[in-house]
Design an enzyme around this catalytic site. Structure first.
Site: not given
Length: 287
Positions: A207, A151, A183, A52, A33, A101
């Site tokens: 990140l 991310k 972070e 990114r 995301y 699945r």
């Protein structure tokens, strides 16, 4: 008012938006995301977020959504339809649904990725009272997976970290691994000592923040000294200042760590000045 959202090529009222229960984002957290801020109705740092996103997709061997080349237009359309002056646009891409699945990745040729975008209206985003008062953080162990440079939507532990902070009467948590700060739960972490800005170097451990890159560039252009290296919580408590950066918080002073004041326990000079520079320059470059 019902928001207009975007799902796989369609603009829809949010209560009509649907994604399969077999989508791998739902079943496996198999998705990435980005969050792009909006100021004055324009997008902040959009090229960086797009680059990114492309990198995250490549690192996970995930195909780009069919609408990848139209993402700027889609962002702008959502801003217009939802009347966003200050706020954010959340974008998520998952590997899609193969119908059942399975741990094995579905064939990308027959299983298109899922693309979802929605807006969040945040009046006063740039004029945050927290930026004036400063925020408090606690330290917690960093037990996330090793590819924090991607991310992904694997956000359970960062969410738990924010809840730990709330229970402790703080605003956020800084994560610590092997004695060093990695972070924040949703931001990059910094300290200032003797006028020098110190923040962890880029690697798979953190990140690669888009706001981080811009803020460090602006800092260097303003003749501020920057050192990219790891630092400990003890160093942070002994610092003159501390702060965080993120797409939604911009630059935010940290005035307390684990109950101990940082510096005088109030925002210093460096973080507020960087926030001022960042907002000014970002507004100029917004699209």
């Amino acid at each position: 008012m019902t928001r207009t959202v975007y799902v796989n090529g369609d603009y829809l009222p949010e209560d009509e938006a649907k994604v399969s229960i077999f989508d791998r984002g739902f079943l496996m957290a198999d998705g990435v995301y980005e969050v792009t801020s909006v100021l004055d109705g324009k997008l902040i740092d959009f090229p960086g977020h797009l680059a990114r996103l492309e990198r995250s997709l490549a690192e996970l061997d995930m195909q780009k959504p069919a609408q990848f080349d139209d993402l700027l237009e889609i962002h702008r359309e959502l801003v217009t339809r939802n009347g966003i002056e200050e706020g954010m646009i959340y974008l998520q891409v998952t590997r899609g649904s193969a119908g059942d699945r399975d741990f094995v990745f579905p064939d990308p040729e027959t299983t298109p990725s899922t693309l979802v975008l929605f807006t969040q209206n945040k009046p006063g985003l740039a004029d945050s009272p927290v930026a004036r008062a400063g925020m408090k953080v606690i330290s917690i162990d960093d037990i996330r997976w090793g590819r924090r440079d991607i991310k992904t939507v694997q956000l359970l532990y960062p969410s738990m970290g924010k809840m730990m902070a709330r229970k402790a009467g703080a605003d956020d948590a800084w994560m610590v691994e092997d004695g060093f700060v990695t972070e924040g739960t949703s931001n990059n972490a910094y300290i200032v000592k003797g006028g020098k800005i110190i923040t962890r170097q880029l690697s798979n451990d953190i990140l690669h923040g888009i706001t981080r890159a811009a803020v460090l560039r602006f800092a260097r252009e303003a003749q501020m000294e920057v050192e990219e290296r790891s630092f400990t919580i003890d160093e942070a408590r002994d610092a003159d200042e501390a702060f965080i950066t993120s797409a939604s918080a911009f630059v935010m002073p940290v005035i307390e760590i684990d109950g101990a004041k940082v510096g005088a326990g109030v925002p210093g000079k460096v973080a507020p000045r960087l926030r001022e520079i960042y907002l000014e320059e970002s507004r100029k470059a917004a699209i």
